[in-house]
Design an enzyme around this catalytic site. Structure first.
Site, PDB file in Angstrom:
ATOM      1  N   GLY A 171       0.837  -1.205   0.000  1.00 32.63           N
ATOM      2  CA  GLY A 171       0.000   0.000   0.000  1.00 32.63           C
ATOM      3  C   GLY A 171       0.865   1.245   0.000  1.00 32.63           C
ATOM      4  O   GLY A 171       1.920   1.274   0.640  1.00 32.63           O
ATOM      5  N   ARG A 192       0.892  -5.058  -5.168  1.00 37.14           N
ATOM      6  CA  ARG A 192       1.074  -6.113  -4.162  1.00 37.14           C
ATOM      7  C   ARG A 192       1.488  -7.426  -4.831  1.00 37.14           C
ATOM      8  O   ARG A 192       1.071  -8.502  -4.431  1.00 37.14           O
ATOM      9  CB  ARG A 192      -0.216  -6.294  -3.355  1.00 37.14           C
ATOM     10  CG  ARG A 192      -0.567  -5.077  -2.490  1.00 37.14           C
ATOM     11  CD  ARG A 192      -1.647  -5.411  -1.483  1.00 37.14           C
ATOM     12  NE  ARG A 192      -2.152  -4.245  -0.781  1.00 37.14           N
ATOM     13  CZ  ARG A 192      -1.622  -3.744   0.327  1.00 37.14           C
ATOM     14  NH1 ARG A 192      -0.565  -4.308   0.852  1.00 37.14           N
ATOM     15  NH2 ARG A 192      -2.171  -2.692   0.908  1.00 37.14           N
ATOM     16  N   ASP A 219       5.906  -5.540   5.627  1.00 30.68           N
ATOM     17  CA  ASP A 219       6.289  -6.905   5.928  1.00 30.68           C
ATOM     18  C   ASP A 219       6.330  -7.800   4.672  1.00 30.68           C
ATOM     19  O   ASP A 219       7.261  -8.590   4.503  1.00 30.68           O
ATOM     20  CB  ASP A 219       5.278  -7.452   6.932  1.00 30.68           C
ATOM     21  CG  ASP A 219       5.855  -8.598   7.720  1.00 30.68           C
ATOM     22  OD1 ASP A 219       7.025  -8.501   8.120  1.00 30.68           O
ATOM     23  OD2 ASP A 219       5.141  -9.606   7.898  1.00 30.68           O
ATOM     24  N   THR A 221       4.887   1.572   6.414  1.00 29.42           N
ATOM     25  CA  THR A 221       3.459   1.273   6.514  1.00 29.42           C
ATOM     26  C   THR A 221       2.789   2.319   7.379  1.00 29.42           C
ATOM     27  O   THR A 221       3.369   2.750   8.386  1.00 29.42           O
ATOM     28  CB  THR A 221       3.153  -0.122   7.109  1.00 29.42           C
ATOM     29  OG1 THR A 221       1.737  -0.230   7.332  1.00 29.42           O
ATOM     30  CG2 THR A 221       3.857  -0.389   8.423  1.00 29.42           C
ATOM     31  N   ASP A 240       0.365   1.613   9.095  1.00 24.99           N
ATOM     32  CA  ASP A 240      -0.174   0.857  10.237  1.00 24.99           C
ATOM     33  C   ASP A 240       0.766   0.834  11.448  1.00 24.99           C
ATOM     34  O   ASP A 240       0.347   0.463  12.542  1.00 24.99           O
ATOM     35  CB  ASP A 240      -0.465  -0.590   9.819  1.00 24.99           C
ATOM     36  CG  ASP A 240      -1.602  -0.678   8.809  1.00 24.99           C
ATOM     37  OD1 ASP A 240      -2.226   0.358   8.536  1.00 24.99           O
ATOM     38  OD2 ASP A 240      -1.850  -1.778   8.293  1.00 24.99           O
ATOM     39  N   ASP A 278       3.012  -1.220  12.259  1.00 33.23           N
ATOM     40  CA  ASP A 278       3.015  -2.539  12.899  1.00 33.23           C
ATOM     41  C   ASP A 278       4.227  -3.396  12.510  1.00 33.23           C
ATOM     42  O   ASP A 278       4.168  -4.618  12.538  1.00 33.23           O
ATOM     43  CB  ASP A 278       1.714  -3.298  12.574  1.00 33.23           C
ATOM     44  CG  ASP A 278       1.542  -3.551  11.087  1.00 33.23           C
ATOM     45  OD1 ASP A 278       2.338  -3.029  10.285  1.00 33.23           O
ATOM     46  OD2 ASP A 278       0.601  -4.280  10.724  1.00 33.23           O
ATOM     47  N   ARG A 331     -25.511  13.064  18.709  1.00 38.23           N
ATOM     48  CA  ARG A 331     -25.386  11.693  18.200  1.00 38.23           C
ATOM     49  C   ARG A 331     -24.064  11.083  18.646  1.00 38.23           C
ATOM     50  O   ARG A 331     -23.159  11.787  19.078  1.00 38.23           O
ATOM     51  CB  ARG A 331     -25.291  11.721  16.670  1.00 38.23           C
ATOM     52  CG  ARG A 331     -26.538  11.965  15.946  1.00 38.23           C
ATOM     53  CD  ARG A 331     -26.185  12.137  14.469  1.00 38.23           C
ATOM     54  NE  ARG A 331     -27.402  12.336  13.693  1.00 38.23           N
ATOM     55  CZ  ARG A 331     -27.434  12.887  12.496  1.00 38.23           C
ATOM     56  NH1 ARG A 331     -26.306  13.309  11.940  1.00 38.23           N
ATOM     57  NH2 ARG A 331     -28.557  13.005  11.849  1.00 38.23           N
ATOM     58  N   GLY A 368      -5.689  -0.338   9.730  1.00 40.81           N
ATOM     59  CA  GLY A 368      -4.875  -1.066  10.714  1.00 40.81           C
ATOM     60  C   GLY A 368      -5.307  -2.516  10.680  1.00 40.81           C
ATOM     61  O   GLY A 368      -6.115  -2.962  11.491  1.00 40.81           O
ATOM     62  N   ARG A 369      -4.767  -3.224   9.700  1.00 40.61           N
ATOM     63  CA  ARG A 369      -5.223  -4.595   9.452  1.00 40.61           C
ATOM     64  C   ARG A 369      -4.956  -5.536  10.626  1.00 40.61           C
ATOM     65  O   ARG A 369      -5.837  -6.271  11.061  1.00 40.61           O
ATOM     66  CB  ARG A 369      -4.509  -5.136   8.215  1.00 40.61           C
ATOM     67  CG  ARG A 369      -5.061  -6.404   7.684  1.00 40.61           C
ATOM     68  CD  ARG A 369      -4.087  -7.028   6.730  1.00 40.61           C
ATOM     69  NE  ARG A 369      -3.911  -6.281   5.504  1.00 40.61           N
ATOM     70  CZ  ARG A 369      -4.741  -6.333   4.475  1.00 40.61           C
ATOM     71  NH1 ARG A 369      -5.807  -7.088   4.538  1.00 40.61           N
ATOM     72  NH2 ARG A 369      -4.493  -5.640   3.383  1.00 40.61           N
ATOM     73  N   GLU A 391     -10.289  -1.176  11.728  1.00 39.20           N
ATOM     74  CA  GLU A 391     -10.901  -2.088  10.737  1.00 39.20           C
ATOM     75  C   GLU A 391     -10.662  -3.562  11.051  1.00 39.20           C
ATOM     76  O   GLU A 391     -11.414  -4.426  10.638  1.00 39.20           O
ATOM     77  CB  GLU A 391     -10.355  -1.784   9.342  1.00 39.20           C
ATOM     78  CG  GLU A 391      -8.850  -2.083   9.213  1.00 39.20           C
ATOM     79  CD  GLU A 391      -8.286  -1.945   7.812  1.00 39.20           C
ATOM     80  OE1 GLU A 391      -9.045  -1.674   6.870  1.00 39.20           O
ATOM     81  OE2 GLU A 391      -7.066  -2.122   7.664  1.00 39.20           O
ATOM     82  N   HIS A 399      -9.075   4.955   2.448  1.00 36.89           N
ATOM     83  CA  HIS A 399      -7.818   5.352   1.806  1.00 36.89           C
ATOM     84  C   HIS A 399      -7.475   6.831   1.969  1.00 36.89           C
ATOM     85  O   HIS A 399      -6.360   7.238   1.632  1.00 36.89           O
ATOM     86  CB  HIS A 399      -7.835   4.964   0.325  1.00 36.89           C
ATOM     87  CG  HIS A 399      -7.764   3.469   0.148  1.00 36.89           C
ATOM     88  ND1 HIS A 399      -8.879   2.688   0.192  1.00 36.89           N
ATOM     89  CD2 HIS A 399      -6.705   2.642  -0.001  1.00 36.89           C
ATOM     90  CE1 HIS A 399      -8.515   1.418   0.048  1.00 36.89           C
ATOM     91  NE2 HIS A 399      -7.202   1.362  -0.066  1.00 36.89           N
ATOM     92  N   GLN A 457      -6.772   8.071   4.568  1.00 40.76           N
ATOM     93  CA  GLN A 457      -5.667   8.054   5.535  1.00 40.76           C
ATOM     94  C   GLN A 457      -4.305   7.889   4.895  1.00 40.76           C
ATOM     95  O   GLN A 457      -3.279   8.187   5.483  1.00 40.76           O
ATOM     96  CB  GLN A 457      -5.858   6.883   6.521  1.00 40.76           C
ATOM     97  CG  GLN A 457      -7.032   7.034   7.427  1.00 40.76           C
ATOM     98  CD  GLN A 457      -7.492   5.700   7.966  1.00 40.76           C
ATOM     99  OE1 GLN A 457      -7.046   5.273   9.016  1.00 40.76           O
ATOM    100  NE2 GLN A 457      -8.399   5.026   7.273  1.00 40.76           N
ATOM    101  N   ARG A 458      -4.262   7.337   3.689  1.00 41.85           N
ATOM    102  CA  ARG A 458      -2.974   7.082   3.050  1.00 41.85           C
ATOM    103  C   ARG A 458      -2.607   8.163   2.051  1.00 41.85           C
ATOM    104  O   ARG A 458      -1.497   8.166   1.508  1.00 41.85           O
ATOM    105  CB  ARG A 458      -3.011   5.733   2.321  1.00 41.85           C
ATOM    106  CG  ARG A 458      -3.030   4.547   3.232  1.00 41.85           C
ATOM    107  CD  ARG A 458      -2.376   3.319   2.643  1.00 41.85           C
ATOM    108  NE  ARG A 458      -2.672   3.017   1.280  1.00 41.85           N
ATOM    109  CZ  ARG A 458      -3.142   1.846   0.843  1.00 41.85           C
ATOM    110  NH1 ARG A 458      -3.408   0.880   1.703  1.00 41.85           N
ATOM    111  NH2 ARG A 458      -3.329   1.628  -0.428  1.00 41.85           N
TER     112      ARG A 458
HETATM  113  O1  F6P Z   1      -0.905  -1.114   4.077  1.00 43.00           O
HETATM  114  C1  F6P Z   1      -1.738  -1.470   5.119  1.00 43.00           C
HETATM  115  C2  F6P Z   1      -3.144  -1.055   4.854  1.00 43.00           C
HETATM  116  O2  F6P Z   1      -3.180   0.324   4.922  1.00 43.00           O
HETATM  117  C3  F6P Z   1      -4.130  -1.700   5.816  1.00 43.00           C
HETATM  118  O3  F6P Z   1      -4.361  -0.978   6.966  1.00 43.00           O
HETATM  119  C4  F6P Z   1      -5.353  -1.851   4.955  1.00 43.00           C
HETATM  120  O4  F6P Z   1      -6.144  -2.924   5.400  1.00 43.00           O
HETATM  121  C5  F6P Z   1      -4.773  -2.120   3.624  1.00 43.00           C
HETATM  122  O5  F6P Z   1      -3.553  -1.432   3.566  1.00 43.00           O
HETATM  123  C6  F6P Z   1      -5.647  -1.721   2.457  1.00 43.00           C
HETATM  124  O6  F6P Z   1      -5.002  -2.080   1.291  1.00 43.00           O
HETATM  125  P1  F6P Z   1      -5.527  -1.835  -0.182  1.00 43.00           P
HETATM  126  O7  F6P Z   1      -5.134  -0.443  -0.548  1.00 43.00           O
HETATM  127  O8  F6P Z   1      -4.831  -2.834  -1.009  1.00 43.00           O
HETATM  128  O9  F6P Z   1      -7.011  -1.982  -0.153  1.00 43.00           O
END
Ligand code: F6P
Length: 344
Positions: free
Chosen positions: A10, A71, A106, A129, A131, A133, A166, A174-175, A226, A275, A277-278
């Site tokens: 990712g 990937r 990883d 990452t 995450d 982790d 509410r 965060g897989r 998640e 996404h 977040q990324r």
């Molecule tokens: O790289 C880790 C991550 O950000 C996870 O937290 C998330 O589950 C995954 O990537 C999502 O990946 P993709 O972009 O392939 O859907």
């Protein structure tokens, strides 16, 4: 030497600063750089672009990766390995590549490790990452940017939750680990946080939310990772599995919101950050960390320390073996949730 760089997995804010740092260091030392496109896919197919400080000079603030990502898994099974490894070796020979810097999580670093150990590829690694982790490094770049995006989102959800009296459930990525959810929840003053490292106690959470409302706090924020496991299992977005065997997660926020609504009778909504977040420009912390890691990955190549990875320990960048760095995810430290639990 001709040194290749690739980014796998990712995307992550800070990848471009790593590339910029490594290219500058390697060029200063008299080496030539190329970028392999789309992670291991480009390594197999030999698709590359030339890299020089002129190319990487203005990418410090750019999100994502100028090398693209995928990937692709060279070692998915024996047949893939038998086909892909000779193709990669042929591509490296054709392009005249002597060494590789693999920037990834990883999965990507696991492939780099195997290529080094089994096929003697001259490779070094750089951890990545959002995450946070990965073991062997204190922080991964991308985490700070993702965290700040989550915090801003929570701040915004708070005012609308307050106006409508509410609860808003905010779902973070965060897989395997709850680093983003826990830190974003603490930073955003959440009323409850659910992470994969703790057994989900729905009754306790609903009780906390009901008591707060009875005491006069008419709105609330729940942050959920998640990757949490509900009694009925993890919530998958689809049946889709990537080449490293990961299912696509997402949507548990909706389920948690529905449960809260039913059990507490409090109007509840869910926001899935996904996404978002990324994406976008890296924070100053991630730009500096990425640049430093890139410089040190370049130095590892110059010093020919193959099979090593750069890592952050305290304030220093150190070297660890790829073997030490891969294989086990670093889950959230229990002390952090114990601190968060002071509030719920
Ligand atoms: O790289 C880790 C991550 O950000 C996870 O937290 C998330 O589950 C995954 O990537 C999502 O990946 P993709 O972009 O392939 O859907």
């Amino acid at each position: 030497m001709k040194v290749a760089l690739l980014t796998g997995g990712g995307d992550c804010p800070g990848l471009n600063p790593v590339i910029r740092g490594a290219v500058q260091t390697l060029t200063n030392a008299g080496h030539e750089c190329v970028g392999l496109l789309e992670g291991w896919k480009g390594a197999i197919e030999g698709t590359s672009i030339p890299l020089s400080p002129a190319v990487t000079d203005s990418i410090i603030d750019k999100g994502g990766t100028i090398l693209f990502s995928s990937r692709t898994n060279l070692f998915k099974d024996d047949a893939t390995e038998a086909k892909n490894v000779p193709q990669l070796q042929a591509s490296f020979k054709r392009l005249g590549i002597d060494a590789l810097i693999a920037i990834g999580g990883d999965d990507t670093l696991g492939v780099a490790r195997k290529l080094h150990e089994k096929y003697q590829l001259k490779t070094v690694g750089c951890p990545k990452t959002i995450d946070n982790d990965l073991c062997a490094t204190d922080y991964t770049f991308g985490f700070d940017t993702a965290l700040n995006i989550c915090m801003e989102a929570i701040d915004r959800c708070r005012t609308t939750a307050e106006s409508h009296r509410r609860i808003i459930v905010v779902e973070t990525m965060g897989r395997h680990a709850g680093w983003i959810a826990a830190f974003a929840g603490i930073a955003g003053g959440a009323d409850y946080i659910l992470v994969p490292e703790e057994k989900v106690d729905i009754e306790k959470m609903c009780d906390v939310l009901k008591k707060r409302r009875a005491a006069g706090k008419m709105w609330g924020i729940v942050v959920v990772s998640e990757g949490i496991e509900l009694p009925e299992g993890m919530v998958k977005k689809s049946g889709e599995v990537d080449s490293f065997g990961h299912v696509q997660l997402g949507g548990v926020g909706d389920t948690v919101a529905e449960i809260i609504k039913q059990k507490t009778d409090i109007p509840t909504r869910a926001v899935i950050l996904g996404h978002m977040q990324r994406g976008g420009s890296p924070t100053a912390f991630d730009r500096v960390l990425g640049t430093r890691l890139g410089i040190h990955a370049g130095r590892l190549v110059v010093e020919q320390k193959w099979g090593q990875m750069v890592a952050l320990r305290g304030m220093n960048i150190v070297n660890v073996s790829l073997a030490e760095a891969t294989g086990e995810n670093r889950t959230l430290y229990p002390e952090i949730m114990a601190e968060a639990h002071e509030f719920f």
